[in-house]
Enzyme design. Structure first.
Site, PDB file in Angstrom:
ATOM      1  N   LYS A 114       0.684  -1.010   0.005  1.00 45.85           N
ATOM      2  CA  LYS A 114      -0.010  -0.069  -0.055  1.00 45.85           C
ATOM      3  C   LYS A 114       0.790   1.138  -0.034  1.00 45.85           C
ATOM      4  O   LYS A 114       0.474   2.100  -0.771  1.00 45.85           O
ATOM      5  CB  LYS A 114      -0.912   0.248   1.150  1.00 45.85           C
ATOM      6  CG  LYS A 114      -2.184  -1.020   1.015  1.00 45.85           C
ATOM      7  CD  LYS A 114      -3.297  -0.931   1.845  1.00 45.85           C
ATOM      8  CE  LYS A 114      -4.235  -2.082   1.625  1.00 45.85           C
ATOM      9  NZ  LYS A 114      -5.537  -1.748   2.424  1.00 45.85           N
ATOM     10  N   LYS A 197      -5.953 -10.345  -6.661  1.00 47.70           N
ATOM     11  CA  LYS A 197      -6.942 -10.462  -5.879  1.00 47.70           C
ATOM     12  C   LYS A 197      -8.106  -9.488  -6.192  1.00 47.70           C
ATOM     13  O   LYS A 197      -7.683  -8.255  -6.598  1.00 47.70           O
ATOM     14  CB  LYS A 197      -6.315 -10.379  -4.378  1.00 47.70           C
ATOM     15  CG  LYS A 197      -6.292  -9.176  -3.734  1.00 47.70           C
ATOM     16  CD  LYS A 197      -6.103  -9.352  -2.294  1.00 47.70           C
ATOM     17  CE  LYS A 197      -6.519  -7.951  -1.586  1.00 47.70           C
ATOM     18  NZ  LYS A 197      -6.957  -7.651  -0.298  1.00 47.70           N
ATOM     19  N   LYS A 200     -11.012  -3.751  -3.107  1.00 51.27           N
ATOM     20  CA  LYS A 200     -11.975  -2.635  -2.994  1.00 51.27           C
ATOM     21  C   LYS A 200     -11.098  -1.670  -3.776  1.00 51.27           C
ATOM     22  O   LYS A 200     -11.752  -0.765  -4.090  1.00 51.27           O
ATOM     23  CB  LYS A 200     -12.378  -2.333  -1.744  1.00 51.27           C
ATOM     24  CG  LYS A 200     -13.422  -3.452  -1.198  1.00 51.27           C
ATOM     25  CD  LYS A 200     -13.669  -2.872   0.337  1.00 51.27           C
ATOM     26  CE  LYS A 200     -13.070  -3.798   1.193  1.00 51.27           C
ATOM     27  NZ  LYS A 200     -13.528  -3.502   2.594  1.00 51.27           N
TER      28      LYS A 200
HETATM   29  P1  ATP Z   1      -8.222  -3.448  -0.184  1.00 50.83           P
HETATM   30  O1  ATP Z   1      -7.609  -4.377  -1.014  1.00 50.83           O
HETATM   31  O2  ATP Z   1      -8.893  -2.215  -0.530  1.00 50.83           O
HETATM   32  O3  ATP Z   1      -7.064  -3.425   1.055  1.00 50.83           O
HETATM   33  P2  ATP Z   1      -9.924  -5.494   0.592  1.00 50.83           P
HETATM   34  O4  ATP Z   1     -10.897  -5.485  -0.645  1.00 50.83           O
HETATM   35  O5  ATP Z   1      -8.871  -6.334   0.656  1.00 50.83           O
HETATM   36  O6  ATP Z   1      -9.483  -4.086   0.533  1.00 50.83           O
HETATM   37  P3  ATP Z   1     -10.321  -5.609   3.431  1.00 50.83           P
HETATM   38  O7  ATP Z   1     -11.337  -4.872   4.157  1.00 50.83           O
HETATM   39  O8  ATP Z   1      -8.975  -5.621   3.340  1.00 50.83           O
HETATM   40  O9  ATP Z   1     -10.788  -5.399   1.948  1.00 50.83           O
HETATM   41  O10 ATP Z   1     -10.706  -7.283   3.800  1.00 50.83           O
HETATM   42  C1  ATP Z   1     -11.837  -7.881   4.405  1.00 50.83           C
HETATM   43  C2  ATP Z   1     -11.581  -9.173   4.500  1.00 50.83           C
HETATM   44  O11 ATP Z   1     -11.997  -9.694   3.313  1.00 50.83           O
HETATM   45  C3  ATP Z   1     -10.297  -9.748   5.073  1.00 50.83           C
HETATM   46  O12 ATP Z   1     -10.589 -10.902   5.743  1.00 50.83           O
HETATM   47  C4  ATP Z   1      -9.589 -10.134   3.753  1.00 50.83           C
HETATM   48  O13 ATP Z   1      -8.756 -11.193   3.934  1.00 50.83           O
HETATM   49  C5  ATP Z   1     -10.945 -10.638   2.903  1.00 50.83           C
HETATM   50  N1  ATP Z   1     -10.720 -10.545   1.337  1.00 50.83           N
HETATM   51  C6  ATP Z   1     -10.306  -9.190   0.627  1.00 50.83           C
HETATM   52  N2  ATP Z   1     -10.055  -9.541  -0.589  1.00 50.83           N
HETATM   53  C7  ATP Z   1     -10.296 -10.860  -0.804  1.00 50.83           C
HETATM   54  C8  ATP Z   1     -10.130 -11.809  -1.945  1.00 50.83           C
HETATM   55  N3  ATP Z   1      -9.949 -11.087  -3.282  1.00 50.83           N
HETATM   56  N4  ATP Z   1     -10.326 -12.896  -1.784  1.00 50.83           N
HETATM   57  C9  ATP Z   1     -10.620 -13.371  -0.550  1.00 50.83           C
HETATM   58  N5  ATP Z   1     -10.631 -12.863   0.346  1.00 50.83           N
HETATM   59  C10 ATP Z   1     -10.480 -11.430   0.539  1.00 50.83           C
END
Ligand code: ATP
Ligand code: LTN
Length: 332
Positions: A114, A197, A200
């Site tokens: 990040k 992955k 968001k």
């Molecule tokens: P960012 O990528 O913007 O940091 P994010 O989409 O990863 O955000 P988080 O709030 O960080 O979202 O994650 C919330 C939960 O969802 C965490 O437990 C994370 O491990 C899980 N998670 C996020 N993206 C994925 C994914 N692509 N596949 C599986 N689990 C995910």
């Protein structure tokens, strides 16, 4: 027999959660609340690492709570609360910062990724200390299990190390938690970039299936998902990352085995398969979105749930905190 304790958190950084969040973590939240003593928290203080207009942050915090309730987090079975409603998170966060090494914290890949994206000058210190606040979230509740996606494994390891260090230096105060990561949904990838992955904060939302998007939009996104050369629907992450990702999504949502889905689409093309995936996704997400929209109409109800959750959370967190202060030698 006492039930095992579960804790997890999610950031309210966007208007909607996505399918990766749901399959990687939130679906497990719902399952685990049945037989565990579960604490689930919208980590609004963590979200402050991203600058957000106050009215928008408020809206996203409530939208996060509404989505959690809509997808099955049940306040009669678990404790749902906002991190900022429990001041002990900040208190223990500081203790964790005083235990963690600078080098240790510098090795966290989420921080490295990040901060690299943002550039050092625009990276806030809170992003660096983020994992220590996360450790506090978990340790305050003496959690045995932490349901998260694969990307969070390193933070849970750090949490264990910090807890162990505290316990051996100052006397037993914390349970060492284990990450609870299911193989099936651990990493859902972006539909347009199937080797990274679903996130968001992706550059484009074209490959991200959002819980709050309309069924029409999500069907369109699935139908235009990036696929691979060839036309057979077979799971092969190296050669066919796009199709493999769609198979993973289908299987996690329909409960069918990947090999059975492959058989179902034998001799059919990618088009038929994508239509099938779209149907499965929409069937699961449609009622969740509907319910979340209804809940958002009733802010008083949402606040009542969150206030009740905060009371229960505070009681547990304050007990851990008092014990930790005592062990440290702080005058009580
Ligand atoms: P960012 O990528 O913007 O940091 P994010 O989409 O990863 O955000 P988080 O709030 O960080 O979202 O994650 C919330 C939960 O969802 C965490 O437990 C994370 O491990 C899980 N998670 C996020 N993206 C994925 C994914 N692509 N596949 C599986 N689990 C995910
Ligand atoms: N860092 C996590 C969110 C998070 C969390 C937690 C997860 C904050 N505190 C405690 C589990 C337990 C993320 O980025 N997904």
């Amino acid at each position: 027999m006492t039930r095992k304790r579960v804790l997890s958190g999610i950031q309210p950084t966007h208007d909607s959660f996505h399918l990766g969040n749901y399959l990687g973590a939130l679906k497990q939240w719902v399952d685990l609340q049945e037989e565990h003593d579960a604490f689930y928290c919208v980590v609004d203080l963590h979200a402050l690492t991203i600058e957000t207009e106050p009215a928008l942050l408020r809206k996203r915090i409530l939208a996060s709570a509404a989505q959690l309730l809509a997808l099955g987090v049940d306040p009669d079975k678990c404790t749902l609360f906002l991190q900022s409603h429990v001041p002990a998170h900040n208190q223990l966060g500081w203790i964790m910062e005083c235990l963690a090494g600078f080098g240790e914290a510098s090795r966290m890949t989420q921080f490295k990724d990040k901060s690299q994206k943002t550039g050092t000058d625009r990276t806030v210190v809170g992003l660096f200390t983020y994992p220590m606040l996360q450790a506090a979230d978990i340790l305050l509740y003496q959690a045995d299990l932490v349901p998260v996606g694969e990307d969070q494994r390193q933070h849970i390891e750090l949490t264990r190390d910090l807890a162990g260090r505290f316990n051996s230096r100052y006397g037993q105060a914390f349970q060492l938690p284990d990450a609870y990561i299911l193989k099936s949904g651990a990493k859902i990838n972006d539909l347009q970039e199937p080797t990274s992955k679903m996130s968001k904060s992706a550059n484009s939302m074209q490959g991200v299936i959002e819980l709050m998007d309309t069924p029409e939009i999500n069907v369109k996104k699935i139908k235009s998902a990036m696929t691979d050369t060839g036309r057979e629907v077979v799971f092969d992450e190296k050669e066919k990352p796009g199709i493999s990702n769609l198979l993973t999504i289908h299987s996690a949502l329909s409960g069918k085995k990947i090999s059975d889905i492959e058989k179902e689409y034998e001799g059919k093309g990618y088009g038929d398969f994508k239509a099938g995936v779209a149907e499965v996704v929409v069937e699961v997400l449609r009622p969740i979105r509907q319910r979340a929209l209804e809940l958002l109409e009733d802010e008083t109800y949402l606040l009542k749930i969150l206030t009740g959750g905060a009371l229960k959370a505070r009681a547990v967190a304050e007990k851990t905190m008092a014990n930790a202060y005592q062990n440290l030698g702080l005058v009580q």
